[in-house]
Motif scaffolding. Structure first.
Motif, PDB file in Angstrom:
ATOM      1  N   ILE A 149       6.609   0.328   6.026  1.00 35.49           N
ATOM      2  CA  ILE A 149       6.503  -1.205   4.829  1.00 35.49           C
ATOM      3  C   ILE A 149       6.981  -2.208   6.668  1.00 35.49           C
ATOM      4  CG2 ILE A 149       7.335  -3.271   3.641  1.00 35.49           C
ATOM      5  CD1 ILE A 149       7.120  -1.184   1.483  1.00 35.49           C
ATOM      6  N   ALA A 150       6.343  -3.629   7.350  1.00 40.96           N
ATOM      7  CA  ALA A 150       6.957  -3.700   8.405  1.00 40.96           C
ATOM      8  C   ALA A 150       6.535  -5.441   7.809  1.00 40.96           C
ATOM      9  CB  ALA A 150       5.042  -3.487   9.433  1.00 40.96           C
ATOM     10  N   SER A 151       7.658  -5.994   8.628  1.00 43.74           N
ATOM     11  CA  SER A 151       7.615  -7.595   8.479  1.00 43.74           C
ATOM     12  C   SER A 151       6.357  -8.732   7.682  1.00 43.74           C
ATOM     13  CB  SER A 151       8.524  -7.765   9.493  1.00 43.74           C
ATOM     14  OG  SER A 151       7.677  -8.472  10.605  1.00 43.74           O
ATOM     15  N   ALA A 152       5.374  -7.964   8.473  1.00 46.72           N
ATOM     16  CA  ALA A 152       4.622  -8.911   8.557  1.00 46.72           C
ATOM     17  C   ALA A 152       4.039  -8.618   6.745  1.00 46.72           C
ATOM     18  CB  ALA A 152       2.764  -8.328   8.825  1.00 46.72           C
ATOM     19  N   ASP A 153       3.751  -7.637   6.483  1.00 49.17           N
ATOM     20  CA  ASP A 153       3.987  -6.499   4.822  1.00 49.17           C
ATOM     21  C   ASP A 153       4.831  -7.386   3.940  1.00 49.17           C
ATOM     22  OD1 ASP A 153       1.680  -4.557   5.470  1.00 49.17           O
ATOM     23  OD2 ASP A 153       3.825  -3.489   6.769  1.00 49.17           O
ATOM     24  N   VAL A 154       6.167  -6.910   4.653  1.00 45.06           N
ATOM     25  CA  VAL A 154       7.616  -7.937   3.409  1.00 45.06           C
ATOM     26  C   VAL A 154       6.699  -9.980   3.525  1.00 45.06           C
ATOM     27  CG1 VAL A 154       9.423  -9.467   3.761  1.00 45.06           C
ATOM     28  CG2 VAL A 154       8.961  -6.724   4.413  1.00 45.06           C
ATOM     29  N   ILE A 155       6.398  -9.913   4.602  1.00 50.47           N
ATOM     30  CA  ILE A 155       5.799 -11.537   4.016  1.00 50.47           C
ATOM     31  C   ILE A 155       4.330 -11.306   2.855  1.00 50.47           C
ATOM     32  CG2 ILE A 155       4.926 -13.692   5.024  1.00 50.47           C
ATOM     33  CD1 ILE A 155       7.314 -13.094   6.253  1.00 50.47           C
ATOM     34  N   VAL A 156       3.729 -10.689   3.044  1.00 55.46           N
ATOM     35  CA  VAL A 156       2.670 -10.347   1.712  1.00 55.46           C
ATOM     36  C   VAL A 156       3.612 -10.782   0.586  1.00 55.46           C
ATOM     37  CG1 VAL A 156       0.389  -9.461   1.338  1.00 55.46           C
ATOM     38  CG2 VAL A 156       0.631 -10.227   3.656  1.00 55.46           C
ATOM     39  N   VAL A 174      13.049 -16.457   3.481  1.00 53.63           N
ATOM     40  CA  VAL A 174      13.350 -15.523   4.314  1.00 53.63           C
ATOM     41  C   VAL A 174      15.298 -15.483   4.882  1.00 53.63           C
ATOM     42  CG1 VAL A 174      13.076 -13.829   6.460  1.00 53.63           C
ATOM     43  CG2 VAL A 174      11.101 -15.001   4.873  1.00 53.63           C
ATOM     44  N   ASP A 175      15.642 -15.621   4.043  1.00 59.44           N
ATOM     45  CA  ASP A 175      16.875 -15.788   4.756  1.00 59.44           C
ATOM     46  C   ASP A 175      17.557 -14.693   5.445  1.00 59.44           C
ATOM     47  OD1 ASP A 175      17.849 -14.178   2.450  1.00 59.44           O
ATOM     48  OD2 ASP A 175      18.972 -15.955   1.454  1.00 59.44           O
ATOM     49  N   GLY A 176      19.230 -14.523   5.667  1.00 61.92           N
ATOM     50  CA  GLY A 176      20.126 -13.413   6.064  1.00 61.92           C
ATOM     51  C   GLY A 176      19.806 -11.985   5.144  1.00 61.92           C
ATOM     52  N   SER A 177      20.420 -12.025   3.697  1.00 59.66           N
ATOM     53  CA  SER A 177      20.381 -10.777   2.821  1.00 59.66           C
ATOM     54  C   SER A 177      18.326 -10.768   2.597  1.00 59.66           C
ATOM     55  CB  SER A 177      20.945 -10.894   1.593  1.00 59.66           C
ATOM     56  OG  SER A 177      20.073 -12.335   1.144  1.00 59.66           O
ATOM     57  N   LEU A 178      17.677 -11.209   2.921  1.00 61.47           N
ATOM     58  CA  LEU A 178      16.274 -10.696   3.250  1.00 61.47           C
ATOM     59  C   LEU A 178      16.070  -9.534   4.062  1.00 61.47           C
ATOM     60  CD1 LEU A 178      14.210 -10.162   0.902  1.00 61.47           C
ATOM     61  CD2 LEU A 178      13.292 -11.987   1.670  1.00 61.47           C
ATOM     62  N   SER A 179      16.706 -10.724   5.444  1.00 61.31           N
ATOM     63  CA  SER A 179      16.042 -10.115   6.513  1.00 61.31           C
ATOM     64  C   SER A 179      16.895  -9.130   6.968  1.00 61.31           C
ATOM     65  CB  SER A 179      15.757 -11.363   7.796  1.00 61.31           C
ATOM     66  OG  SER A 179      17.188 -12.211   7.977  1.00 61.31           O
ATOM     67  N   LEU A 183       0.507  -1.172   0.265  1.00 65.85           N
ATOM     68  CA  LEU A 183       0.248   0.272  -0.390  1.00 65.85           C
ATOM     69  C   LEU A 183       0.599   1.511   0.186  1.00 65.85           C
ATOM     70  CD1 LEU A 183      -2.421  -1.425   3.211  1.00 65.85           C
ATOM     71  CD2 LEU A 183      -2.796  -1.029   0.010  1.00 65.85           C
ATOM     72  N   VAL A 184       1.981   1.443  -0.653  1.00 61.48           N
ATOM     73  CA  VAL A 184       2.609   2.978  -1.010  1.00 61.48           C
ATOM     74  C   VAL A 184       2.327   3.011  -2.603  1.00 61.48           C
ATOM     75  CG1 VAL A 184       4.864   2.675  -0.846  1.00 61.48           C
ATOM     76  CG2 VAL A 184       4.758   1.475   0.414  1.00 61.48           C
ATOM     77  N   ASP A 185       2.634   3.837  -2.753  1.00 64.78           N
ATOM     78  CA  ASP A 185       2.428   4.686  -4.169  1.00 64.78           C
ATOM     79  C   ASP A 185       3.549   4.765  -4.683  1.00 64.78           C
ATOM     80  OD1 ASP A 185       2.603   6.561  -5.204  1.00 64.78           O
ATOM     81  OD2 ASP A 185       2.313   8.333  -5.012  1.00 64.78           O
TER      82      ASP A 185
END
Length: 91
Positions: free
Chosen positions: A43-50, A65-70, A26-28
């Motif tokens: 953008i919260a962690s829950a948003d990242v999962i979605v 969801v590995d090191g570089s992504l987290s 939900l970001v422009d």
């Protein structure tokens, strides 16, 4: 590979990824610049999962969801962490 190099190599994929991030987060779309932090965009962690689930579904890939992504803090880092998984079909 840096974000800007990724954009040159595979701009179509990155455009599609940014469209998903914009839609699911939900970001422009105009605010999704490489240096923008996920926190500043709300953008919260829950948003990242979605977002990851939507990316996996659209591209038919698995993104762990590995090191570089987290560890990703900016839009550019997030895309750079996802990009290596885009050419690997889901097993």
């Amino acid at each position: 590979m840096e974000f800007y190099e990724l954009m040159e190599v595979s701009g179509g994929i990155e455009d599609r990824l940014l469209a998903i991030v914009s839609r699911e987060g939900l970001v422009d779309r105009a605010k999704l610049v490489p240096d923008a932090t996920l926190d500043s965009l709300g953008i919260a962690s829950a948003d990242v999962i979605v977002m990851l689930m939507a990316i996996e579904e659209e591209f038919g890939v698995y993104i762990p969801v590995d090191g570089s992504l987290s560890d990703s803090r900016t839009v550019g880092e997030f895309l750079a962490a996802i990009r290596p998984h885009m050419d690997k079909p889901r097993s």
